[in-house]
Scaffold this active site. Sequence first.
Site, PDB file in Angstrom:
ATOM      1  N   GLY A  85     -25.136  -4.595  16.162  1.00 50.72           N
ATOM      2  CA  GLY A  85     -24.442  -4.346  17.419  1.00 50.72           C
ATOM      3  C   GLY A  85     -23.130  -5.077  17.585  1.00 50.72           C
ATOM      4  CB  THR A  87     -18.034  -4.519  19.162  1.00 48.06           C
ATOM      5  OG1 THR A  87     -18.037  -5.490  20.209  1.00 48.06           O
ATOM      6  CG2 THR A  87     -19.193  -3.544  19.366  1.00 48.06           C
ATOM      7  CB  VAL A  88     -15.422  -9.031  18.910  1.00 42.52           C
ATOM      8  CG1 VAL A  88     -14.272  -9.990  18.625  1.00 42.52           C
ATOM      9  CG2 VAL A  88     -15.044  -8.060  20.037  1.00 42.52           C
ATOM     10  CG  HIS A  92     -18.974 -13.099  20.103  1.00 42.67           C
ATOM     11  ND1 HIS A  92     -18.438 -12.418  19.033  1.00 42.67           N
ATOM     12  CD2 HIS A  92     -19.725 -12.201  20.784  1.00 42.67           C
ATOM     13  CE1 HIS A  92     -18.838 -11.161  19.068  1.00 42.67           C
ATOM     14  NE2 HIS A  92     -19.628 -11.002  20.125  1.00 42.67           N
ATOM     15  CG  HIS A  94     -23.323 -12.096  23.826  1.00 37.31           C
ATOM     16  ND1 HIS A  94     -22.579 -11.196  24.567  1.00 37.31           N
ATOM     17  CD2 HIS A  94     -23.120 -11.771  22.524  1.00 37.31           C
ATOM     18  CE1 HIS A  94     -21.963 -10.350  23.752  1.00 37.31           C
ATOM     19  NE2 HIS A  94     -22.273 -10.668  22.494  1.00 37.31           N
TER      20      HIS A  94
END
Length: 120
Positions: A85, A87-88, A92, A94
């Site tokens: 999942g 996308t960047v 990172h 969450h």
Amino acid sequence: MDCIFCSIASPIYEDAYVIAFFDAYPVTTGHTLIVPRRHVPDYFSLNTEEKRAIDRAILALKRRFDQSLKPAGYNIGINNGKAAGQTVFHCHVHLIPRYVGDVSDPRGGVRGVIPSKQKY
Ligand code: AMP
Ligand code: ZN
């Protein structure tokens, strides 16, 4: 390098290794991303100092949000790889504050990455 997370202008937390900022498309109020300053693609590329700094950031932001937003829980998650999942492609974490009633039945939490298997 053309990376949005390498050019964040307004962090809400920072130290020598990481910065944190609000997600631009939050799933709940306070949804925050914690990223290493170093451009690396995923969790598996982090060094020990970065992992420790991310942990400090999570705890500091939790204390802050507990006071200001008063959530009832948190999800902490990292998408590693397109199939998971992501996308960047600048690592990172969450940090997602959760509130009673934000979904009708929260059971299963991060198991929801496979929606049909969320509840067990
Ligand atoms: P992921 O799918 O784990 O790679 O998550 C990327 C996250 O970045 C999503 O939750 C987006 O809402 C968030 N996002 C995308 N662009 C920006 C931006 N310019 N500033 C802050 N968050 C962003
Ligand atoms: Zn980057």
